[in-house]
Structure formats: C-alpha cells, structure tokens
Design a protein around this motif. Structure first.
Motif, short mmCIF file in Angstrom:
data_model
loop_
_atom_site.label_atom_id
_atom_site.label_comp_id
_atom_site.label_asym_id
_atom_site.label_seq_id
_atom_site.Cartn_x
_atom_site.Cartn_y
_atom_site.Cartn_z
N LEU A 157 0.83 -1.20 0.00
CA LEU A 157 0.00 0.00 0.00
C LEU A 157 0.87 1.26 0.00
N GLU A 158 1.94 1.26 0.79
CA GLU A 158 2.85 2.41 0.81
C GLU A 158 3.47 2.63 -0.57
N GLN A 159 3.86 1.56 -1.23
CA GLN A 159 4.42 1.68 -2.58
C GLN A 159 3.37 2.21 -3.56
N GLN A 160 2.12 1.74 -3.39
CA GLN A 160 1.06 2.20 -4.27
C GLN A 160 0.82 3.70 -4.12
N VAL A 161 0.86 4.18 -2.88
CA VAL A 161 0.67 5.61 -2.62
C VAL A 161 1.79 6.42 -3.28
N ARG A 162 3.02 5.94 -3.21
CA ARG A 162 4.13 6.63 -3.87
C ARG A 162 3.92 6.67 -5.39
N SER A 163 3.43 5.56 -5.92
CA SER A 163 3.17 5.51 -7.35
C SER A 163 2.10 6.54 -7.73
N TRP A 164 1.06 6.67 -6.91
CA TRP A 164 0.02 7.67 -7.16
C TRP A 164 0.57 9.08 -7.06
N CYS A 165 1.47 9.30 -6.12
CA CYS A 165 2.07 10.63 -5.97
C CYS A 165 2.84 11.01 -7.23
N LYS A 166 3.57 10.06 -7.80
CA LYS A 166 4.30 10.33 -9.04
C LYS A 166 3.34 10.62 -10.18
N ARG A 167 2.20 9.93 -10.21
CA ARG A 167 1.24 10.08 -11.29
C ARG A 167 0.38 11.33 -11.14
N TYR A 168 -0.14 11.56 -9.91
CA TYR A 168 -1.14 12.60 -9.72
C TYR A 168 -0.62 13.88 -9.07
N GLY A 169 0.54 13.80 -8.41
CA GLY A 169 1.05 14.98 -7.70
C GLY A 169 0.80 14.90 -6.21
N ASP A 170 0.69 16.06 -5.56
CA ASP A 170 0.60 16.14 -4.10
C ASP A 170 -0.56 15.30 -3.56
N LEU A 171 -0.27 14.57 -2.48
CA LEU A 171 -1.29 13.78 -1.80
C LEU A 171 -1.25 14.11 -0.31
N TYR A 172 -2.41 14.05 0.32
CA TYR A 172 -2.49 14.23 1.77
C TYR A 172 -2.95 12.91 2.37
N ILE A 173 -2.23 12.44 3.40
CA ILE A 173 -2.43 11.10 3.92
C ILE A 173 -2.69 11.15 5.42
N VAL A 174 -3.69 10.40 5.85
CA VAL A 174 -3.98 10.22 7.28
C VAL A 174 -4.03 8.72 7.53
N THR A 175 -3.32 8.25 8.55
CA THR A 175 -3.23 6.81 8.76
C THR A 175 -3.08 6.49 10.25
N GLY A 176 -3.44 5.25 10.62
CA GLY A 176 -3.32 4.83 12.02
C GLY A 176 -3.98 3.48 12.24
N GLY A 177 -3.92 3.02 13.48
CA GLY A 177 -4.60 1.80 13.86
C GLY A 177 -5.98 2.11 14.44
N ILE A 178 -6.87 1.15 14.36
CA ILE A 178 -8.19 1.29 15.00
C ILE A 178 -8.01 0.98 16.48
N ILE A 200 -6.05 6.80 4.67
CA ILE A 200 -6.89 7.66 3.83
C ILE A 200 -5.97 8.51 2.97
N VAL A 201 -6.20 8.52 1.66
CA VAL A 201 -5.37 9.26 0.71
C VAL A 201 -6.26 10.26 -0.03
N TYR A 202 -5.91 11.53 0.09
CA TYR A 202 -6.68 12.61 -0.54
C TYR A 202 -5.87 13.25 -1.64
N ARG A 203 -6.49 13.42 -2.79
CA ARG A 203 -5.84 14.05 -3.95
C ARG A 203 -6.54 15.37 -4.24
N PRO A 204 -5.88 16.50 -4.02
CA PRO A 204 -6.51 17.80 -4.28
C PRO A 204 -6.43 18.16 -5.76
N GLY A 205 -7.01 19.28 -6.11
CA GLY A 205 -6.88 19.79 -7.47
C GLY A 205 -8.10 19.54 -8.33
#
Length: 269
Positions: A157-178, A200-205
């Motif tokens: 999942l962390e690698q996927q988020v990096r891949s999205w950042c390269k593709r889409y640009g700035d991302l805002y991330i919130v993460t944790g345990g329940i 949670i991964v948010y893509r602005p713009g």
C-alpha cells in the motif's frame, strides 16, 4: 563639521540597520521556502480532531497521541513528488518522542513481542533529508504491526501511494490503527495492538478524489482494492471525525464510497 559627521554616522547606521533587517527577512523567507509547507492544510480542514487533545505538529508530520493505547490514533502528512528521492539513509535507532506529555512509549515494549515497530508515516516517504528521515523513527510514529502484514500488504500500500504521488502529484495522507476496547497489550507500558489499520489518501486539485482502506493486521494475499472502504466506515470504527472544517456538502462528497476509475493500481506483488 561635527554635524556633518553625526549625519554621516546616522546615515551609515540607518543603512546597516536596513541591511540587517533585509538579511533577517531574507533568511526567514528562505527557511520558510525550504519547509515542506506542511501547515498549508494539515492544521485545519483535512486532519481529524484529537480525542485526548494531545495533537502535535512536527516538522514533517502531525499526529494525535492516545496515552491509553500508547500510540498515535492518527498520523497526517503531505506527500509530494519532490519527496520521492532514493537517497541512501542510515537507519537510526528508534527514540521516544519528548514532545508527547510524559514521552511516547519506549521502543523496548516491542522487543520480543513478535510485532514490528510499524511506521505510520513511512521512512521511505521521507528520504529527501536526514532530518525528515530520522523524524519518522520517533516512537510516536509507530504502532505494533504483524511482521507479515508490515512487510506485505502494508508495504504494498505504501508503494502504491508513492506511485500515485508520481502520477497525480501532491497527496495528503492520514493513517493509524483502529484503537478500541479489548486489544492485546505488549510491553511494560501496555502498548495495545490494533486489529485493523486504516489509511486515507486525498488528492486535491481539478481531479480531486479520495480513497480509503481498512485492513486486518495480518498478511493478506488479496488485492488492495478488496480493502477499499468509505471514510464513513473508518469514522464509525475509529470514533474519529475527518475533514470536520470542510463544507458539509464537500465533506459528504469526499467521504462517500470511492468512484471507480479515479485511482489506477500498480501491481507490487
């Protein structure tokens, strides 16, 4: 003659003071420009409120600490394409976080527990500077994770988020345990082991979108898409309230289930 000397002396003092003030302003402006612009949104409309009020903003991520569970209930940060470097960093020792009242739980709680000190803000997202990288090794940024989970689906999942950042640009991330009642505890300080982790991964713009995951704390062979949930579901399970300062209509739109086609997956298996 004396008046002329006084005039020259005052003029010189004024010029030197002007240069000093300009230099001070320039240094401050340059320092601000080098910051990751974290406070741009992290303080208000995107990150959730803190349950205990222990909400701390470090240089490269923010978090809310729950002393009852001895870990963060959420960690929030920006990920930008310029953060994604391959700089080789020496892995530091984990350290307690003195910014947490009474300090965060000691790393020794994890020793011999069978659980990893799982990063919430990944060290791999902060290789762009030694300071940023080392900051992820504060124990306020870790939570007990099953070793197969940490090295497996969580890493994918962390690698996927990096891949999205390269593709889409700035991302805002919130993460944790329940963090909930009845969890297993480890160590002398009673660090509790979440049964589930969320991200949670948010893509602005112009192509604004949001995607969220809720994954059991054990290795999963299924595709990441199987663990997609709405933010409403994470709120229900965690007791947290995300995006509280956004317009209610915008909040409802973002927190609804993800619309197909807004995020492209890369296979990291």
């Amino acid at each position: 003659m004396n008046r002329q000397r006084i005039y020259y002396a005052l003029s010189l003092a004024a010029i030197l003071a002007a240069f000093w003030l300009f230099d001070l302003w320039w240094a401050k402006a340059e320092q601000e420009s080098k910051r990751p612009q974290f406070e741009m949104v992290s303080g208000g409309e995107l990150r959730p409120r803190s349950t205990e009020g222990i909400e701390i903003t470090h240089e490269y991520y923010a978090f809310s600490y729950r002393t009852e569970y001895e870990q963060a209930e959420w960690v929030a940060y920006w990920l930008k394409p310029e953060h994604l470097t391959q700089d080789d960093r020496k892995r530091p020792y984990f350290e307690v976080d003195p910014s947490v009242p009474g300090e965060s739980a000691h790393w020794r709680n994890y020793k011999g527990s069978g659980y990893d000190r799982g990063h919430l803000c990944p060290a791999g997202d902060r290789r762009f500077s030694e300071e940023a990288y080392n900051e992820t090794f504060l124990t306020s940024n870790v939570s007990p994770q099953d070793r197969e989970f940490n090295a497996g689906i969580w890493n994918r999942l962390e690698q996927q988020v990096r891949s999205w950042c390269k593709r889409y640009g700035d991302l805002y991330i919130v993460t944790g345990g329940i963090l909930e009642e009845g969890l297993e505890e480890i160590g002398s300080e009673g660090v509790e082991v979440p049964d589930y982790f969320y991200k949670i991964v948010y893509r602005p713009g112009d192509d604004e979108a949001l995607i969220a995951y809720l994954i059991p704390n054990q290795e999963q062979k299924s595709d990441l898409s199987r663990f997609e949930v709405s933010v409403d579901e994470i709120e229900r399970r965690s007791g947290l309230d995300f995006f509280t300062l956004l317009d209610k209509g915008k909040q409802e739109e973002l927190e609804a289930p993800t619309r197909l086609g807004e995020w492209r997956y890369h296979n990291f298996n």
